[in-house]
Design an enzyme around this catalytic site. Sequence first.
Site, PDB file in Angstrom:
ATOM      1  N   TRP A  54      39.448  79.190  67.881  1.00  0.00           N
ATOM      2  CA  TRP A  54      39.767  78.544  66.607  1.00  0.00           C
ATOM      3  C   TRP A  54      41.215  78.032  66.680  1.00  0.00           C
ATOM      4  O   TRP A  54      42.134  78.682  66.214  1.00  0.00           O
ATOM      5  CB  TRP A  54      39.592  79.486  65.418  1.00  0.00           C
ATOM      6  CG  TRP A  54      39.565  78.734  64.116  1.00  0.00           C
ATOM      7  CD1 TRP A  54      40.568  78.604  63.211  1.00  0.00           C
ATOM      8  CD2 TRP A  54      38.466  77.963  63.605  1.00  0.00           C
ATOM      9  NE1 TRP A  54      40.177  77.797  62.161  1.00  0.00           N
ATOM     10  CE2 TRP A  54      38.892  77.401  62.376  1.00  0.00           C
ATOM     11  CE3 TRP A  54      37.183  77.696  64.062  1.00  0.00           C
ATOM     12  CZ2 TRP A  54      38.051  76.579  61.611  1.00  0.00           C
ATOM     13  CZ3 TRP A  54      36.361  76.887  63.289  1.00  0.00           C
ATOM     14  CH2 TRP A  54      36.798  76.339  62.083  1.00  0.00           C
TER      15      TRP A  54
ATOM     16  N   HIS B  11      43.493  82.077  48.083  1.00  0.00           N
ATOM     17  CA  HIS B  11      42.130  82.236  47.588  1.00  0.00           C
ATOM     18  C   HIS B  11      41.770  83.697  47.342  1.00  0.00           C
ATOM     19  O   HIS B  11      40.870  83.994  46.556  1.00  0.00           O
ATOM     20  CB  HIS B  11      41.139  81.586  48.552  1.00  0.00           C
ATOM     21  CG  HIS B  11      41.148  80.095  48.482  1.00  0.00           C
ATOM     22  ND1 HIS B  11      40.024  79.323  48.661  1.00  0.00           N
ATOM     23  CD2 HIS B  11      42.147  79.215  48.224  1.00  0.00           C
ATOM     24  CE1 HIS B  11      40.336  78.035  48.525  1.00  0.00           C
ATOM     25  NE2 HIS B  11      41.627  77.956  48.271  1.00  0.00           N
TER      26      HIS B  11
ATOM     27  N   HIS C 173      50.431  72.851  48.721  1.00  0.00           N
ATOM     28  CA  HIS C 173      50.022  71.668  49.476  1.00  0.00           C
ATOM     29  C   HIS C 173      51.145  71.067  50.311  1.00  0.00           C
ATOM     30  O   HIS C 173      50.946  70.032  50.949  1.00  0.00           O
ATOM     31  CB  HIS C 173      49.466  70.611  48.516  1.00  0.00           C
ATOM     32  CG  HIS C 173      48.182  71.016  47.867  1.00  0.00           C
ATOM     33  ND1 HIS C 173      47.586  70.277  46.856  1.00  0.00           N
ATOM     34  CD2 HIS C 173      47.366  72.081  48.076  1.00  0.00           C
ATOM     35  CE1 HIS C 173      46.470  70.885  46.481  1.00  0.00           C
ATOM     36  NE2 HIS C 173      46.326  71.975  47.197  1.00  0.00           N
TER      37      HIS C 173
END
Length: 718
Positions: free
Chosen positions: A79, A96, A262
């Site tokens: 990954w 999250h 972000h």
Amino acid sequence: MENLKKGKCPVMHGANTDTSSSVMSWWPNSLNLDILHQHDTKTNPLDESFNYKEEFSKLDFEALKTDLKELMTQSQQWWPADWGHYGGLMIRMAWHSAGTYRIADGRGGSNTGNQRFAPLNSWPDNVNLDKARRLLWPIKKKYGNKISWADLFILAGNMAYESMGFEIFGFGGGREDIWHPEKDIYWGAEKEWLGKSRYTDSTKGETLENPLAAVQMGLIYVNPEGVDGNPDPLKTAVDMRMTFSRMAMNDEETVALTAGGHTVGKTHGNGNASLLGPSPEGAPVEEQGFGWSNPKGKGNAEHTVSSGLEGAWTTHPDRWNNTYFYLLFTYEWELTKSPAGAWQWEPVNIKEEDKPFDAHIPGVRRNPMMTDADMALKMDPEYRKISERFYKEPEYFAKVFARAWFKLTHRDLGPKSRYLGPDVPNEDLIWQDPVPKVDYTLSVDEIEELKIKLLNSGLSHKELINTAWDSARTFRYSDYRGGANGARIRLAPQKDWEGNEPERLKKVLKKLEEIQLGLKKKVSIADLIVLGGGAAIERAAKDAGVDIKVPFCPGRGDATAEMTDVDSFSVLEPIHDGYRNWLKKEYAVNPEELMLDRTQLMGLTAPEMTVLVGGMRVLGTNYGNTKHGVFTEREGVLTNDFFVNLTDMNYYWKPVTENLYHIIERKSNAIKWTATKVDLVFGSNSVLRSYAELYAQDDNKEKFVNDFVKAWTKVMNA
């Protein structure tokens, strides 16, 4: 025999994994007590003596932080890291984990590490976070029981920011892991992912169903493509304002979290989302807990598909930088679609040097992108004002974001006294519900003297018990808010809550303050409230022939109005209390279901609920002094009469209204008592009846008193 050959054994295969085949599905209206059985000790593999606080104290915290920072740049072939840095992935995982928190009932959040289990591990919004958790496994394996998964998730997010050049506000440990899914948390009524049935009026954000915060099933916040997947930044702003407010965030914190989250990392949508394999909970065993297998190309790196949107928000997404607002305000943005077909916004005529490099292909630059939520920060008038200030004052933005991130990741951890570790900030924050520490101790003799003063104060036993209960019943284990500590029942908004019977409360508090003024040692009102209730219960037990001491642990402080966020505490207001047989009004949900929800939040078991209700009824503590459920001729005496008379077949039960019943003597046909659903459910539900019968037995009169005192003390000390 043919069927046996095919199955190889005479067992109904799949019966243990098919939840629709539950025996209780035959009786869908039966009261389901499962919510009170969550986190049974039998699911916990750790020894009963395990103490996480003690284990955490043995942790080499600095070594752990160093290992986490090193992990960020150790890209794994299975990954690969974007730009060689896992920071964005780890921040998303922490975000999250914490972002499921909702202020209405305190459920969700990072406090239990429940992102490891369904449904959260398989939510559409959590695509590929299984990889983030697996990347952390070598570190969890190394440090073992000294660090919980729940703490590790948040600390990994913090170290991701630090390794990318951002100064965090602090970190507090203390989150203990659960060991099985919290299946009884209500995440919404939809039967499909990203369903659209949470609003009674989709144009009005305030009609979002309580206690939910996310706008659609399977999302943490809002749909990044727009309301119901339809781009419109102004409508998205309405959703954002509602969902973030239900996480206790104001507009400034909302803008800071959106922009700060972000600033680093990227979205992933370079492929066909319909080709992805099933989520972790539905994947075949050979995936070993992984989900969303991607058959395209490498299946990862530049071919990764997560949200479906594709691209980075900033020019330098591998480190903390100030280009988010620069790009947002410098360029015009047009609506486009990602390779996966998701709506996103991209800049018009952007300079080449303002484009971020591709996360995996050297030397190639890509357009940045913005979600509908990002564009809301530019188009919504209030959000824009805040965004423009952040753009002009990047140091102020960094400060606000650091505090908002700390609040996001610690909101459900409870008071600061529960925080563990060397990085806990010294500052007391109002959302932590601070309570001043007391500087006194009380001897056994002093406690007994205080009990006498309280019992001889002119206040009735009922007034003392009800005030203690009302003070303590606000506590919820979901986020460790409320409770007797702080005596906030003296302050707004609690002193005016209908459920606290303001006139009675005012009378009791006035008398307690008079007693306090006459003491040589100034004991807190919080302690006096709890001690008064305990003293009255001791006397009621003695009247029943049982000599017992109600344990009392002094040390509660008295909070001030300046320490209390009135708006934040409004969500703790009780609108029902089965223990005092009260409903503020009629609700769509049955009273007994409401009682289960409150019981679970208070951390009580089904037997504890049963014995408390039975005891509270005979003590005559009903709201407004109603007599519903007071099945005794000796009101005020702590007897097991509630259970004795509930289970006595010399009576029958007749409904009068939706929530009122007559208990009628068979012999005379005379009305003996009245009751509510909450009273009678202890005789109608088979499990609760088994407890009621236990306490009704002739040989359990003393056990009833002992169990009541234990349960009462648990509530008072929560």
